[in-house]
Scaffold this motif. Structure first.
Motif, PDB file in Angstrom:
ATOM      1  N   CYS A  37      75.923 -34.360  33.746  1.00 10.54           N
ATOM      2  CA  CYS A  37      76.117 -33.960  35.022  1.00 10.54           C
ATOM      3  C   CYS A  37      75.335 -35.138  35.876  1.00 10.54           C
ATOM      4  O   CYS A  37      74.499 -36.132  35.470  1.00 10.54           O
ATOM      5  CB  CYS A  37      75.314 -32.749  35.103  1.00 10.54           C
ATOM      6  SG  CYS A  37      75.545 -32.113  36.734  1.00 10.54           S
TER       7      CYS A  37
ATOM      8  N   VAL B  11      75.114 -25.429  47.672  1.00  5.11           N
ATOM      9  CA  VAL B  11      75.021 -24.120  47.826  1.00  5.11           C
ATOM     10  C   VAL B  11      74.748 -23.593  49.220  1.00  5.11           C
ATOM     11  O   VAL B  11      74.107 -24.039  49.776  1.00  5.11           O
ATOM     12  CB  VAL B  11      74.102 -23.129  46.692  1.00  5.11           C
ATOM     13  CG1 VAL B  11      74.630 -23.514  45.301  1.00  5.11           C
ATOM     14  CG2 VAL B  11      72.986 -23.509  46.962  1.00  5.11           C
TER      15      VAL B  11
ATOM     16  N   GLN C 267      73.882 -29.159  43.019  1.00  8.04           N
ATOM     17  CA  GLN C 267      75.003 -28.589  43.273  1.00  8.04           C
ATOM     18  C   GLN C 267      74.552 -28.063  44.685  1.00  8.04           C
ATOM     19  O   GLN C 267      73.656 -27.372  44.986  1.00  8.04           O
ATOM     20  CB  GLN C 267      75.464 -27.464  42.577  1.00  8.04           C
ATOM     21  CG  GLN C 267      76.621 -26.775  42.831  1.00  8.04           C
ATOM     22  CD  GLN C 267      77.775 -27.663  42.683  1.00  8.04           C
ATOM     23  OE1 GLN C 267      78.010 -28.639  42.182  1.00  8.04           O
ATOM     24  NE2 GLN C 267      78.870 -27.392  43.525  1.00  8.04           N
TER      25      GLN C 267
ATOM     26  N   ARG D 146      70.970 -26.743  45.541  1.00  6.50           N
ATOM     27  CA  ARG D 146      70.591 -25.370  44.710  1.00  6.50           C
ATOM     28  C   ARG D 146      68.646 -25.620  44.791  1.00  6.50           C
ATOM     29  O   ARG D 146      68.183 -24.499  44.797  1.00  6.50           O
ATOM     30  CB  ARG D 146      71.157 -25.156  43.431  1.00  6.50           C
ATOM     31  CG  ARG D 146      70.646 -23.937  42.816  1.00  6.50           C
ATOM     32  CD  ARG D 146      71.139 -23.822  41.477  1.00  6.50           C
ATOM     33  NE  ARG D 146      72.813 -23.155  41.740  1.00  6.50           N
ATOM     34  CZ  ARG D 146      73.656 -23.665  41.461  1.00  6.50           C
ATOM     35  NH1 ARG D 146      73.874 -24.837  40.948  1.00  6.50           N
ATOM     36  NH2 ARG D 146      74.815 -22.972  41.626  1.00  6.50           N
TER      37      ARG D 146
ATOM     38  N   LYS E 231      81.081 -27.197  33.451  1.00  2.78           N
ATOM     39  CA  LYS E 231      81.219 -26.318  34.521  1.00  2.78           C
ATOM     40  C   LYS E 231      80.554 -25.285  34.760  1.00  2.78           C
ATOM     41  O   LYS E 231      80.187 -25.080  35.944  1.00  2.78           O
ATOM     42  CB  LYS E 231      82.958 -25.931  34.329  1.00  2.78           C
ATOM     43  CG  LYS E 231      83.384 -25.270  35.655  1.00  2.78           C
ATOM     44  CD  LYS E 231      85.101 -25.004  35.281  1.00  2.78           C
ATOM     45  CE  LYS E 231      85.524 -24.285  36.753  1.00  2.78           C
ATOM     46  NZ  LYS E 231      86.843 -23.810  36.615  1.00  2.78           N
ATOM     47  N   THR E 232      79.813 -24.550  33.724  1.00  2.00           N
ATOM     48  CA  THR E 232      79.153 -23.437  33.924  1.00  2.00           C
ATOM     49  C   THR E 232      77.911 -24.002  34.509  1.00  2.00           C
ATOM     50  O   THR E 232      77.145 -23.405  35.331  1.00  2.00           O
ATOM     51  CB  THR E 232      78.961 -22.739  32.502  1.00  2.00           C
ATOM     52  OG1 THR E 232      80.247 -22.202  32.276  1.00  2.00           O
ATOM     53  CG2 THR E 232      77.981 -21.631  32.809  1.00  2.00           C
ATOM     54  N   HIS E 233      77.256 -25.407  33.793  1.00  2.71           N
ATOM     55  CA  HIS E 233      76.035 -25.716  34.452  1.00  2.71           C
ATOM     56  C   HIS E 233      76.212 -26.167  35.872  1.00  2.71           C
ATOM     57  O   HIS E 233      75.371 -25.753  36.719  1.00  2.71           O
ATOM     58  CB  HIS E 233      75.745 -27.033  33.590  1.00  2.71           C
ATOM     59  CG  HIS E 233      74.690 -27.530  34.332  1.00  2.71           C
ATOM     60  ND1 HIS E 233      73.451 -27.378  34.266  1.00  2.71           N
ATOM     61  CD2 HIS E 233      74.824 -28.903  35.063  1.00  2.71           C
ATOM     62  CE1 HIS E 233      72.550 -28.426  34.845  1.00  2.71           C
ATOM     63  NE2 HIS E 233      73.732 -29.274  35.608  1.00  2.71           N
ATOM     64  N   ILE E 234      77.264 -26.550  36.339  1.00  7.97           N
ATOM     65  CA  ILE E 234      77.597 -27.168  37.619  1.00  7.97           C
ATOM     66  C   ILE E 234      77.533 -25.860  38.557  1.00  7.97           C
ATOM     67  O   ILE E 234      76.891 -25.617  39.647  1.00  7.97           O
ATOM     68  CB  ILE E 234      78.766 -28.106  37.783  1.00  7.97           C
ATOM     69  CG1 ILE E 234      78.347 -29.106  37.272  1.00  7.97           C
ATOM     70  CG2 ILE E 234      79.028 -28.163  39.504  1.00  7.97           C
ATOM     71  CD1 ILE E 234      79.459 -30.011  37.196  1.00  7.97           C
ATOM     72  N   ASN E 235      78.377 -24.673  38.391  1.00  9.10           N
ATOM     73  CA  ASN E 235      78.614 -23.590  39.198  1.00  9.10           C
ATOM     74  C   ASN E 235      77.489 -22.691  39.100  1.00  9.10           C
ATOM     75  O   ASN E 235      77.102 -22.057  40.169  1.00  9.10           O
ATOM     76  CB  ASN E 235      79.706 -22.912  38.509  1.00  9.10           C
ATOM     77  CG  ASN E 235      80.908 -23.616  38.721  1.00  9.10           C
ATOM     78  OD1 ASN E 235      81.086 -24.435  39.573  1.00  9.10           O
ATOM     79  ND2 ASN E 235      82.040 -23.219  37.907  1.00  9.10           N
ATOM     80  N   ASP E 236      76.332 -22.677  38.030  1.00  2.76           N
ATOM     81  CA  ASP E 236      75.341 -21.543  38.124  1.00  2.76           C
ATOM     82  C   ASP E 236      74.080 -22.321  37.908  1.00  2.76           C
ATOM     83  O   ASP E 236      72.950 -21.516  38.338  1.00  2.76           O
ATOM     84  CB  ASP E 236      75.602 -20.680  36.583  1.00  2.76           C
ATOM     85  CG  ASP E 236      76.897 -20.120  36.675  1.00  2.76           C
ATOM     86  OD1 ASP E 236      77.547 -19.712  37.852  1.00  2.76           O
ATOM     87  OD2 ASP E 236      77.264 -19.709  35.810  1.00  2.76           O
ATOM     88  N   GLU E 237      73.763 -23.652  37.421  1.00  2.94           N
ATOM     89  CA  GLU E 237      72.406 -24.114  37.366  1.00  2.94           C
ATOM     90  C   GLU E 237      72.054 -25.386  37.950  1.00  2.94           C
ATOM     91  O   GLU E 237      70.720 -25.669  38.249  1.00  2.94           O
ATOM     92  CB  GLU E 237      72.250 -24.183  35.800  1.00  2.94           C
ATOM     93  CG  GLU E 237      72.401 -22.833  35.036  1.00  2.94           C
ATOM     94  CD  GLU E 237      72.866 -23.108  33.451  1.00  2.94           C
ATOM     95  OE1 GLU E 237      72.703 -24.515  33.070  1.00  2.94           O
ATOM     96  OE2 GLU E 237      72.666 -22.215  32.609  1.00  2.94           O
ATOM     97  N   CYS E 238      73.057 -26.098  38.226  1.00  2.00           N
ATOM     98  CA  CYS E 238      72.747 -27.743  38.401  1.00  2.00           C
ATOM     99  C   CYS E 238      71.862 -27.751  39.749  1.00  2.00           C
ATOM    100  O   CYS E 238      72.279 -27.127  40.894  1.00  2.00           O
ATOM    101  CB  CYS E 238      74.075 -28.323  38.846  1.00  2.00           C
ATOM    102  SG  CYS E 238      73.709 -30.157  39.181  1.00  2.00           S
TER     103      CYS E 238
END
Length: 93
Positions: free
Chosen positions: A39, A63, A61, A74, A51-58
């Motif tokens: 990432c 937001v 990212q 984030r 993709k999950t990391h970027i959408n939920d944790e990165c």
């Protein structure tokens, strides 16, 4: 015979998926979910989890704050939400 070579199967040693020989390069360089991926934040994952990391944790990212609707990384959102809540409380006093 060219058609015989195109239909020959190969196995990806990483994910064990059987792939047509002509599709092997694209699979191992782009499509395989077991490929290692990095990432932009520096974290390393299997491609299928990126993709999950970027959408939920990165932490990098972008937001949107649910209170003021400002967009920010984030990693800054919790501090911003706290500041938004303090502002709302001060305004309502």
């Amino acid at each position: 015979n060219k058609s015989k070579c195109e239909n020959q199967m190969s196995v990806d040693l990483g994910c064990q998926e059987k792939i047509r020989y002509e599709d092997y390069y694209q699979h191992v360089t782009q499509n395989c979910g077991d490929l290692n991926a990095e990432c932009k934040c520096g974290a390393h994952f299997k491609q299928k989890l990126l993709k999950t990391h970027i959408n939920d944790e990165c932490p990098n990212q972008i937001v949107e704050c649910s209170k003021c609707h400002l967009q920010m990384p984030r990693r800054d959102i919790h501090q911003n939400v706290d500041q938004c809540l303090e502002s709302v409380l001060l305004i309502n006093k």
